[in-house]
Design an enzyme around this catalytic site. Structure first.
Site, short mmCIF file in Angstrom:
data_model
loop_
_atom_site.label_atom_id
_atom_site.label_comp_id
_atom_site.label_asym_id
_atom_site.label_seq_id
_atom_site.Cartn_x
_atom_site.Cartn_y
_atom_site.Cartn_z
N SER A 22 -9.00 5.03 30.51
CA SER A 22 -9.44 5.85 31.44
C SER A 22 -8.94 7.22 31.38
CB SER A 22 -9.57 5.11 32.64
OG SER A 22 -8.13 5.36 33.20
N ASP A 23 -9.68 8.10 32.05
CA ASP A 23 -8.76 9.49 32.41
C ASP A 23 -8.15 9.19 33.62
OD1 ASP A 23 -7.79 11.96 32.43
OD2 ASP A 23 -10.01 12.83 31.77
N TRP A 24 -7.25 9.98 33.84
CA TRP A 24 -6.19 9.69 35.40
C TRP A 24 -7.14 9.59 36.55
CZ3 TRP A 24 -0.92 10.95 35.16
CH2 TRP A 24 -0.37 10.84 36.46
N CYS A 25 -7.16 8.09 36.78
CA CYS A 25 -7.63 7.85 38.03
C CYS A 25 -9.17 7.72 38.11
CB CYS A 25 -7.17 8.32 39.35
SG CYS A 25 -5.28 8.19 39.63
N SER A 26 -9.83 7.86 36.85
CA SER A 26 -11.37 7.90 36.83
C SER A 26 -11.96 6.45 37.39
CB SER A 26 -11.70 8.44 35.35
OG SER A 26 -11.41 7.52 34.30
#
Length: 760
Positions: free
Chosen positions: A304-308
Site C-alpha cells: 500500500s501507499d503510506w496509510c492508504s
C-alpha cells in the site's frame, strides 16, 4: 473487425467475479502464464513453504507489515524510544519491512535482530524512496524523461541502486510510472510525462537499471512501480483527489507503463491513494486482481501507499480500520505501509472467518518470494566499507552531469544568442535560483545534500574562466513581493555583454502534496525577467522547474530559453556545458507546456470533437487564447538544424495481423554536429471508437555531422495499431492510417497506409 489480443470478459462481469472471490476469501487463479521474472526454483519454493508451515498467524501478519525507521537521525549510542520499539518489533517477528532506515550500520544492526534473534530468522526488507538518486542526485524523473534516452535513464537507476544498495537499502519505491496530463499536479515531477508509449519505454528502463537483472546483488534494488493505478489523473490536479475515467482510457493511457514494468521483471507494485470511479485503488479488484494477477500473471507483491489502507475510512469505503484492512487484503494488497492495520485487525478477521488463512498465506508467500529474489536469505548484510567507497564518487558525479545535460531542452534561440561565444567578455548571472544549492535537488532527493550541489553560477564561473568576467545579482526571491533588488540586477545586466537569468520553482514547489493552482513564474520573477529584457542586453533565461510552466511572456520576448528542470548535484556544470556550446542540446519535452493554466489539462494525443478548433467561431477553443500549446510534446531545438524528407511506407496495405515499415531521411542542414530525436506518430482515421489525433509509436536518436543524412526506420505491429473496443478487447480494425515522422508531435512529414479486413 479482428481481435488480435483479447483480454477477456467485460469489466462488469469481472467486477462481479472479483467481488465473489473477495467475499469467499478465495484467491483468484491467474488465467495467463505466471510471471517468469519472479519464478523461483523448486528448492526456494520449498523453503518458503517450510517457513510458512512454522509461522504463527501473528508472524505471518508481521511479514505483511512495514514500519518507518529513524531516517538519517539514527544514533546507535542513544536510540530513542521509537528506535527501541523498532528493534523490538523486528526481534519479535512483527515486521517484514522497514522504510526510512539509512546506512550500512543501522540496517546491519536491524538485520541482525531479524536474522539472529527472531524466532524464525526471516530477514527484513529495507525500502526507501530512491527516486532519482541516493546521495548522487540526478535530474528529477520528468527531466530525465526529456533525454528520450532509455540507456541514459537506465544508467541513472544503476548508479542510484549501487549507492543505495551499499547503504543497506534493498528495495526502492520507484519508478513512479503515473501518466500525467495536468501540470498542476505536484507529482508530475516524479514521472515521465503525458505519453503512455514514452512512459512505458522509460518504466522498463528504470526497472532494468534498479534491478540490474539480478536483484540479489548488493548493488541492485528490487523496484516498485507506482502508483497503481491512475494516480496521475486527479480532478483539478489536486494530489490524492478522485479519478473518474473510462476503462478504455485506463487501459490505453494509464496502465501501459505498469504493464511495461511488469514485463521488465519489476518485483513489486504500490497501490495508489486515489479512488478509480468510486473504488479506492487500494481495494480495487479490477486493477489489483483482474488486470494485475489474472491478465498479467504478476507474482510479486503489492504494497500500500503510506496509510492508504486506513484512509479508505475517510473515502467512505470502509467503516473502520479493520474493515479497511479486510477489503485491502481481499482485493490484493499484500503489505501494509505504516498503518499497522493488518497486524492489528486481520488476526481477528481470520478467526471470524471473514478472511481465510489461505489468503494470508498467499500474501506472505509473495513477500517471502521477493525476499528470496533479493538474496536476503543467503546474504542479508552489507559491507560498510563499500558504502564509503561508492557514494558520491567521481564516476557517479560524471554520470549525473551527463544525464543532466541531456535533460536540458532548448526551447528558443532567436538570433543564435546561444551558445556563448568568445566575444562575450562579461556575463551577468541573475536570479534567485542562480546561486541556489537546494532547488537543483528537486523533490524526493532522499539523503541528497545542498553542499553536494554545484550551482548554476558556480558552473558558469568555472567554465568562463579568467577570459570572461562573471558578475552576480540575486534580483528577487523565488516567492514573495520584495522587488528591491530588481533595479540593481537590471543595472548589472546593462553593464555586461550578456545576461543569464535563472528563474523558476524551488525544490519544494513540486512533489507530493505540492500541487499548484497556477503555473506562472512565482513571486516577482517575471518582473525581474522583464527588467533585464528592457536593458536590451542579449539574454537567455534558464528555467528550473519541476513541472510544465506557463511562460508565455518570456517565450514571446526573450531570445533564448533553456528548460533545465531540477538537474541534481551537477546542475551548474551541465547548464554551463549547454550555454557555452560544449554540449549541443538534444532534449525533447515529455510533456506539453501550456500558454496559460486555463488550457490545462492539455496534451497532444487528445481526441477530436465534431468541431475541432479552427479560426471559425463555433469550434472547440477559447476566445482569448490560441488553441495551440506554448510548446508541444516532443519539442526541443538544437544548435544545428535538421530536415526530414522522403517518407516511405512499405507495404501500403496489410492485414490486421500484419506489420508495416515506415522510413524517412534525416539530414543535418546546419554547421554543427548534433543529435535529433526522430519521432513516429500514427492516427487511426476512422474507428468504432474515437481515436487520438496522434499517438507516439516510436523514436530514435540520430547523431549527425554537418551535412550528413541518415535513414530512420520503424516497424508498426498490430500492438502499435490496435485499441480497446467497447467489450474491452484489443482489436485492430480495418481502415486507413496516417503516419508521421518528425521532430515533435506538431511537425513532421506524412504518409498513409491501409489495414484491410482480410488476413495477410
Amino acid at each position: 473487425m479482428v481481435a488480435v489480443s483479447p483480454t477477456g470478459t467485460s469489466r462488469r462481469m469481472w467486477l462481479v467475479l472479483s467481488l465473489v472471490f473477495c467475499l469467499t476469501g478465495i484467491a483468484a487463479v491467474p488465467t495467463r502464464a505466471a510471471d517468469p521474472a519472479i519464478c523461483l526454483d523448486a528448492k526456494a519454493e520449498q523453503r518458503i513453504d517450510a517457513l510458512l508451515a512454522k509461522m504463527t498467524l501473528e508472524e505471518k501478519l508481521g511479514q505483511l507489515t512495514q514500519q518507518t525507521g529513524p531516517g538519517e537521525n539514527y544514533n546507535p549510542d542513544a536510540p530513542n524510544q521509537k528506535d527501541r520499539d523498532l528493534f523490538g518489533a523486528v526481534r519479535a517477528g512483527k515486521l517484514g519491512s522497514v522504510l526510512n532506515a539509512h546506512g550500512a550500520e543501522l540496517t546491519n544492526k536491524l538485520q541482525s535482530e531479524a536474522v539472529e534473534r527472531s524466532r524464525l530468522g526471516i530477514p527484513v526488507l529495507f525500502g526507501n524512496d530512491v527516486i532519482h538518486g541516493y546521495r548522487t542526485i540526478f535530474p528529477i524523473p520528468l527531466g530525465e524523461a526529456a533525454t528520450w534516452d532509455p540507456a541514459l535513464i537506465e544508467k541513472s537507476a544503476i548508479v542510484a541502486a549501487t549507492e543505495a544498495g551499499a547503504a543497506g537499502t534493498r528495495w526502492t519505491f520507484a519508478p513512479m510510472v503515473d501518466i500525467c496530463r495536468d501540470g498542476r499536479w505536484g507529482r508530475v515531477a516524479e514521472g515521465a510525462g503525458e505519453d503512455p508509449f514514452l512512459g512505458s519505454v522509460i518504466a522498463a528502463a528504470r526497472v532494468r537499471g534498479f534491478q540490474k537483472g539480478n536483484p540479489a546483488a548488493h548493488d541492485a534494488l528490487v523496484a516498485c512501480a507506482k502508483h497503481f493505478a491512475a494516480y496521475g489523473a486527479p480532478e483539478g490536479g489536486r494530489d490524492y483527489n478522485t479519478v473518474d475515467l473510462s476503462e478504455q482510457r485506463l487501459r490505453e493511457v494509464y496502465l501501459p507503463p505498469f504493464k511495461a514494468a511488469v514485463d521488465a521483471g519489476v518485483g513489486t507494485l504500490m497501490s495508489a491513494f486515489n479512488d478509480i470511479d468510486g473504488v479506492p485503488a487500494t481495494a480495487n479488484p479490477l486493477t489489483l486482481r483482474h488486470v494485475l494477477r489474472e491478465e498479467w500473471g504478476f507474482r510479486g507483491f503489492v504494497v500500500s501507499d503510506w496509510c492508504s489502507i486506513t484512509e479508505m475510512v475517510a473515502h467512505g469505503y470502509a467503516t473502520d480500520d479493520g474493515d479497511a484492512a479486510v477489503k485491502a487484503i481481499l482485493a490484493g494488497v499484500d503489505m501494509d505501509m505504516s498503518s499497522f492495520s493488518y497486524r492489528t485487525h486481520l488476526g481477528d478477521a481470520v478467526m471470524a472467518g471473514i478472511v481465510s488463512e489461505q489468503t494470508i498465506d498467499e500474501a506472505v508467500r509473495r513477500v517471502l518470494r521477493i525476499k528470496t529474489l533479493a538474496g536476503l536469505f543467503d546474504d542479508p548484510y552489507v559491507d560498510p566499507a563499500l558504502e564509503k567507497k561508492v557514494i558520491l564518487c567521481d564516476e557517479n558525479r560524471r554520470a549525473a552531469r551527463d544525464v543532466a545535460r541531456h535533460s536540458i531542452v532548448l526551447a528558443k534561440n532567436e538570433g543564435a544568442v546561444l551558445p556563448i561565444g568568445e566575444r562575450v567578455k562579461s556575463i551577468a548571472v541573475i536570479g534567485p535560483l542562480a546561486d541556489n544549492h537546494e532547488a537543483p535537488l528537486g523533490t524526493w532527493s532522499l539523503i541528497g545534500r545542498s553542499q553536494d550541489v554545484i550551482s548554476a553560477l558556480e558552473g558558469i564561473r568555472k567554465r568562463a574562466g579568467s577570459q570572461c568576467e562573471v558578475r552576480y545579482a540575486k534580483g528577487c526571491e523565488v516567492l514573495g513581493g520584495d522587488d528591491k533588488g530588481i533595479t540593481g540586477a537590471a543595472a548589472l545586466a546593462k553593464d555586461c555583454d550578456m545576461a543569464i537569468v535563472v528563474v523558476g520553482e524551488s525544490a519544494d514547489m513540486s512533489g507530493e502534496a505540492h500541487s499548484r493552482a497556477g503555473l506562472d513564474l512565482p513571486g516577482r520573477q517575471l518582473d525581474l525577467v522583464k527588467a533585464v529584457r528592457a536593458t536590451g542586453v542579449p539574454m537567455a533565461v534558464v528555467l528550473m522547474n519541476g513541472r510544465p510552466m506557463s511562460i508565455s511572456w518570456t517565450a514571446e520576448n526573450v531570445p533564448a530559453i533553456l528548460i533545465a528542470w531540477h538537474l541534481g548535484v551537477e546542475c551548474g556544470p551541465a547548464i554551463a556545458d549547454v550555454l557555452f556550446g560544449d554540449f549541443n542540446p538534444s532534449g525533447k519535452l515529455p510533456i506539453t507546456f501550456p500558454r496559460s493554466v486555463g488550457q490545462v489539462p492539455i496534451y497532444y494525443n487528445h481526441t477530436n470533437t465534431g468541431r475541432p478548433p479552427t479560426d471559425k467561431r463555433y469550434t472547440s477553443k477559447y476566445i482569448d487564447l490560441p488553441w495551440t500549446p506554448l510548446y508541444p510534446f516532443g519539442y526541443g531545438l538544437s544548435y544545428t538544424q535538421f530536415e526530414f524528407s522522403d517518407l516511405v511506407v512499405t507495404p501500403q496495405q496489410i492485414g490486421p495481423a500484419g506489420s508495416v515499415k515506415v522510413s524517412a531521411k534525416v539530414r543535418n542542414t546546419g554547421s554543427r554536429a548534433g543529435d535529433e530525436i526522430a519521432q513516429l506518430y500514427i492516427r487511426d482515421l476512422v474507428a468504432s471508437r474515437v481515436r487520438p489525433v496522434k499517438e507516439l509509436r516510436g523514436f530514435q536518436r540520430v547523431s549527425l555531422e554537418p551535412g550528413e543524412t541518415k535513414d530512420v526506420t520503424f516497424t508498426l505491429t498490430p500492438e502499435s495499431l490496435g485499441f480497446y473496443n467497447s467489450d474491452m478487447q484489443f482489436v485492430v480494425e480495418p481502415g486507413e492510417f496516417a503516419v508521421w515522422i518528425g521532430p515533435n508531435s506538431a511537425d513532421g512529414i506524412e504518409g498513409r497506409f491501409q489495414v484491410s479486413s482480410e488476413a495477410d
